[in-house]
Design an enzyme around this catalytic site. Sequence first.
Site, PDB file in Angstrom:
ATOM      1  CE  LYS A   1      -1.634  -4.286   3.180  1.00  0.00           C
ATOM      2  NZ  LYS A   1      -1.967  -5.468   2.579  1.00  0.00           N
TER       3      LYS A   1
ATOM      4  CB  SER B   1      -0.864   0.000   1.133  1.00  0.00           C
ATOM      5  OG  SER B   1      -1.398   1.253   1.556  1.00  0.00           O
TER       6      SER B   1
ATOM      7  CE1 TYR C   1      -3.732   0.088   4.902  1.00  0.00           C
ATOM      8  CE2 TYR C   1      -4.220  -2.347   5.306  1.00  0.00           C
ATOM      9  CZ  TYR C   1      -3.866  -1.290   4.344  1.00  0.00           C
ATOM     10  OH  TYR C   1      -3.868  -1.516   3.138  1.00  0.00           O
TER      11      TYR C   1
HETATM   12  C1  WQD Z   1      -9.369   9.315   0.825  1.00  0.00           C
HETATM   13  C2  WQD Z   1      -9.554  10.878   1.064  1.00  0.00           C
HETATM   14  C3  WQD Z   1     -10.050  11.454   3.541  1.00  0.00           C
HETATM   15  C4  WQD Z   1     -13.777   9.023   3.852  1.00  0.00           C
HETATM   16  C5  WQD Z   1      -6.562   4.245   3.070  1.00  0.00           C
HETATM   17  C6  WQD Z   1      -5.611   3.403   3.374  1.00  0.00           C
HETATM   18  C7  WQD Z   1      -4.959   2.842   1.755  1.00  0.00           C
HETATM   19  C8  WQD Z   1      -5.957   2.224   1.026  1.00  0.00           C
HETATM   20  C9  WQD Z   1      -7.229   2.931   0.903  1.00  0.00           C
HETATM   21  C10 WQD Z   1      -6.953   0.298   2.506  1.00  0.00           C
HETATM   22  C11 WQD Z   1      -8.863  11.362   2.339  1.00  0.00           C
HETATM   23  C12 WQD Z   1     -11.269  11.449   2.714  1.00  0.00           C
HETATM   24  C13 WQD Z   1     -12.705   9.570   3.459  1.00  0.00           C
HETATM   25  C14 WQD Z   1     -14.891   9.868   4.220  1.00  0.00           C
HETATM   26  C15 WQD Z   1     -13.480  11.672   3.696  1.00  0.00           C
HETATM   27  N1  WQD Z   1      -6.074   0.722   1.484  1.00  0.00           N
HETATM   28  N2  WQD Z   1     -12.606  11.021   3.284  1.00  0.00           N
HETATM   29  N3  WQD Z   1     -14.752  11.237   3.998  1.00  0.00           N
HETATM   30  O1  WQD Z   1      -6.989   7.230   3.750  1.00  0.00           O
HETATM   31  O2  WQD Z   1      -6.339   7.628   1.375  1.00  0.00           O
HETATM   32  O3  WQD Z   1      -6.195   5.459   2.399  1.00  0.00           O
HETATM   33  O4  WQD Z   1      -7.491   3.377   2.150  1.00  0.00           O
HETATM   34  O5  WQD Z   1      -8.241   0.061   2.119  1.00  0.00           O
HETATM   35  O6  WQD Z   1      -4.155   1.906   2.150  1.00  0.00           O
HETATM   36  O7  WQD Z   1      -4.610   3.957   3.916  1.00  0.00           O
HETATM   37  O8  WQD Z   1      -8.558   6.383   1.728  1.00  0.00           O
HETATM   38  O9  WQD Z   1     -10.855   6.452   1.095  1.00  0.00           O
HETATM   39  O10 WQD Z   1     -10.251   6.739   3.584  1.00  0.00           O
HETATM   40  O11 WQD Z   1      -9.661   8.590   2.228  1.00  0.00           O
HETATM   41  O12 WQD Z   1     -13.628  13.041   3.501  1.00  0.00           O
HETATM   42  O13 WQD Z   1     -16.031   9.374   4.703  1.00  0.00           O
HETATM   43  O14 WQD Z   1     -11.019  10.865   1.398  1.00  0.00           O
HETATM   44  O15 WQD Z   1      -9.856  12.520   4.209  1.00  0.00           O
HETATM   45  O16 WQD Z   1      -8.598  12.716   2.058  1.00  0.00           O
HETATM   46  P1  WQD Z   1      -6.862   6.675   2.420  1.00  0.00           P
HETATM   47  P2  WQD Z   1      -9.956   6.919   2.053  1.00  0.00           P
END
Ligand code: WQD
Length: 338
Positions: free
Chosen positions: A153, A124, A149
Amino acid sequence: MAVLVTGGTGYIGSHTVVDLLNNGYDVVIVDNYVNSKPEVLNRIFKITDKKPRFYEISVQDEEKMSEVFEKENITDVIHFAGLKSVAESVAKPQLYFDNNVGSSKVLLKLMNKYGVKNLVFSSSATVYGVPDHVPLKETDKVGGCTNPYGQTKLDIEYLLKDYAKEHKDANIAILRYFNPIGAHSSGLIGEDPQGIPNNLMPYITQVAVGKRDHLNVYGNDYKTVDGTGVRDYIHVVDLARGHLCALKKLEQKPGLVIYNLGTGKGTSVLELVHAFEKANNIKINYVICERRPGDVDENYADCHKAYEEMGFKTKLDIVDACRDSWHWQKNNPNGYGD
Ligand code: WQD
């Protein structure tokens, strides 16, 4: 000549299994359904008209896993199985290390015992921690992970590097995914998070289908184009194809290789919301909230290496992903059901 897919009924695993089967690979799945449902197997059959052999096992169960290696003629492993909730990993770090790192240790022990040389590992972009520049290259520093998490990785990546040093005939592809979104065009398989979605796209589709009232946008004071978080959203169907490219690469006996799998383009939260609204002609209500702890301003991939060394680059974009994610959610308002 079977490919063993651990976590093969999960979101990325199931899309990869479909691509493997459609390309004539013999597939064996091991999954304990901790974050997936048996219905996924029926959907894989509907799409491919094929039934991969399936064992309901935890990868941590060395005895049962050994029986699979005894019984099946495994030549390659794609290792997806692992817990993946950032929020849950903060609450239960030991569970994440035991499960994610522990299962990888069992897998390597059995691969060595049974002479299986080829492994593709689902890593990741979180291994890059808080990036001090973007786009991120595979040679950029790793570490400083903002959650357990991501740390698991990275720990597994170190395990694989040590394993490759000791076993010169091992061929290992570490694939660092950025943000997988989208679904298979059939609308039969897709992302089905348990409980409240952590990730952005499934939350958006649950708002669209009326399961959630509105989207919480976690912060609009980041140093980005519109103040909201920027990520590299890669369509899961492209991501699946990236795994087949990696399997082909391992046939060249490269030793250990590392590739970013992304689009090379950053998209903000609001840009994705508006793309979803436009692609599907649906209004998504949202509220700007406080930042989510551990989030970084932006990260997106430099993905030249994957193209130069294994001919992989994405073909689908975020509009395709918004359309396909909605097609999946609209056809499956409750995911794969209870
Ligand atoms: C993306 C953006 C949030 C939800 C994580 C893991 C990565 C991968 C994907 C695991 C950010 C914003 C999110 C919400 C929001 N693998 N957001 N409201 O955190 O980049 O990555 O998940 O599954 O390894 O680290 O992904 O989709 O959670 O967030 O505003 O309800 O969307 O702040 O900017 P992230 P995400």
